[in-house]
Design an enzyme around this catalytic site. Structure first.
Site, PDB file in Angstrom:
ATOM      1  N   SER A   1      -4.905   4.274  -5.977  1.00 27.56           N
ATOM      2  CA  SER A   1      -4.015   3.233  -6.492  1.00 27.56           C
ATOM      3  C   SER A   1      -4.658   2.580  -7.719  1.00 27.56           C
ATOM      4  CB  SER A   1      -3.699   2.230  -5.371  1.00 27.56           C
ATOM      5  OG  SER A   1      -2.621   1.409  -5.747  1.00 27.56           O
TER       6      SER A   1
ATOM      7  N   ASP B   1       5.851   6.830  -0.886  1.00 26.21           N
ATOM      8  CA  ASP B   1       4.985   5.731  -1.320  1.00 26.21           C
ATOM      9  C   ASP B   1       5.847   4.546  -1.739  1.00 26.21           C
ATOM     10  OD1 ASP B   1       3.339   4.027  -2.906  1.00 26.21           O
ATOM     11  OD2 ASP B   1       2.008   5.708  -3.352  1.00 26.21           O
TER      12      ASP B   1
ATOM     13  N   HIS C   1       1.577   5.008   0.996  1.00 25.78           N
ATOM     14  CA  HIS C   1       0.541   4.600   0.036  1.00 25.78           C
ATOM     15  C   HIS C   1      -0.818   4.337   0.678  1.00 25.78           C
ATOM     16  CE1 HIS C   1      -0.392   3.175  -4.038  1.00 25.78           C
ATOM     17  NE2 HIS C   1      -1.012   2.131  -3.522  1.00 25.78           N
TER      18      HIS C   1
END
Lengths: 281, 281
Positions: free
Chosen positions: A151, A228, A260
């Site tokens: 991320s 996600d 995610h």
């Protein structure tokens, strides 16, 4: 020059040791922690080195507790360093008010704006100060390091690799923020750290950096969950297009049903170790 | 009789799904949560079932986030249920004051003493109510289940197997409390839940139960870290001696350098899945 590091914890794991150290960072002007996994192979010789950068709100703990990386670090004989995600306790007004600004949210850039620019220089910490500390204190092969992240940390790993041609043998990311200026949760922090000028912000945009990349061959692996919840903020296709234009080798795996979080990361962590092993061994 | 269960979370993991459900427990008279991993094989047919019981202070989350079990549940095609460690929110005076009494510290017994006996009946919940809920709602092979656990949950797993000959195909434990009445952190809760009579307390003592075991062949695997900070409270050698007297098959692996936590568990979780697979497949 030798930095004092203090061992905070040590747990045997897969024949090696998962440790956490603290130290004073002269780049960030605060105390920091990092986690390091030392595989059994580190007792007898020097090992390749893999850096991991975590996402928003994380500390050095999330990855070492949840990703299941130690199994593969032990198998491959890699030292794995998991950094923290920002300076901490700097007494900057507002640093602890929002999940996506300040503590836990460095964006891995070097801030240029007051009051953030004194401490929020995580890019320089990750590419310069932390590697120097690791090389001084642990049996690493300094010319064999790679970097990966998740991320915000995937964005950070891509930045570090694209801004330092040849420094990392390979780079990989789980659900990275590929176009930082288009990522809604990043926008306030980008403005506060770097000012409102998009040109300045784009100096830390992986897609823009990929378009201009002109270094030695670079190998990138990205895994992205198709469920996600942040997917609309990540723009992996745009990044892979920019890489193709610059002849950067990139593999993008879109993973059906995955979200995610760390259940996604742990499902594919083995695959990322195998990828880096091709370049580190 | 059908219990209503409510899905609280669902995350894809190793091709299957890690889910958490809540439900009202009529045995415990409160709402409870459990975690369940459904491997890819559960989409097409029924699967063997492995119960996991956690240690003091844990919830259903610790194991599913930290043990790395999903990788092996997916490989072997096992459904894995991780229970919570006690009733919660029962408004019993003192239930939230100490780490080793009340919430998070059921000891997996059926309390006989006021005010605990109304809610603190985790043994009955684990061996009766929870299996009924799992069998009603998920594609399990009910005659192929095994049980394992950690620390207090290792004690719980041993109790469940020793008190129910033939119910579980195999049992394993990481650093289990093997002689509950000799475990200092257990003593206050044993007295509060069961009274001061050692004879009553020993009805829930794995070593005492092993001495009297007279059922079908039982197979037990124990892994124990030699640097375990609670080792003096666990007494694994005493338990294995009692098993030998009762002709219970037990393997005790003393693991050099390992401590009591999830870095130890994750290092040997693969090995426990392989062990249970011998009996469940």
């Amino acid at each position: 020059m030798a930095s004092m590091i203090t061992q905070e914890s040590c747990n045997k794991s897969f024949g090696g040791y998962q440790k956490v150290f603290s130290h004073y960072s002269s780049v960030l002007e605060c105390r920091m922690k990092f986690a390091i996994y030392l595989p059994p192979q580190a007792e007898d010789g020097k090992c390749p080195l893999l850096y991991y950068l975590s996402g928003l709100t994380c500390t050095e703990q999330n990855f070492i507790q949840k990703a299941g990386a130690q199994r593969f670090a032990s198998q491959h004989g890699f030292i794995v360093v998991a950094a923290d995600t920002s300076p901490r306790g700097c007494n900057i007004p507002g640093e602890d008010e929002k999940w996506n600004v300040g503590t836990g949210a460095s964006l891995y850039v070097d801030a240029t704006q007051e009051p953030w620019c004194k401490h929020y220089r995580m890019y320089s910490y990750i590419v310069s100060e932390l590697p120097a500390i690791i090389e001084q204190n642990f049996p690493v092969l300094p010319d064999r390091s790679s970097i990966f992240g998740h991320s915000m940390g995937g964005h950070g790993a891509l930045l570090c690799a694209l801004l330092n041609p040849g420094k990392y043998k390979s780079v990989s990311a789980f659900a990275p923020v590929c176009n930082s200026v288009k990522c809604a949760p990043f926008q306030e922090a980008l403005r506060l750290y770097l000012g409102s000028d998009v040109h300045e912000q784009n100096k830390w945009n992986a897609t823009e950096l990929a378009k201009k990349y002109d270094g030695p061959p670079l190998n990138i692996l990205i895994d992205q969950g198709m469920e996600d919840e942040f997917l609309q903020d990540l723009h992996p296709e745009e990044f892979t297009r920019a890489c193709a234009e610059s002849r950067i080798s990139v593999v993008l795996n879109m993973r059906e049903g995955y979200d995610h979080g760390y259940y996604f990361i742990s499902s594919f962590i083995e695959h990322h170790f195998e990828y880096h092993a091709k370049f580190l061994k």
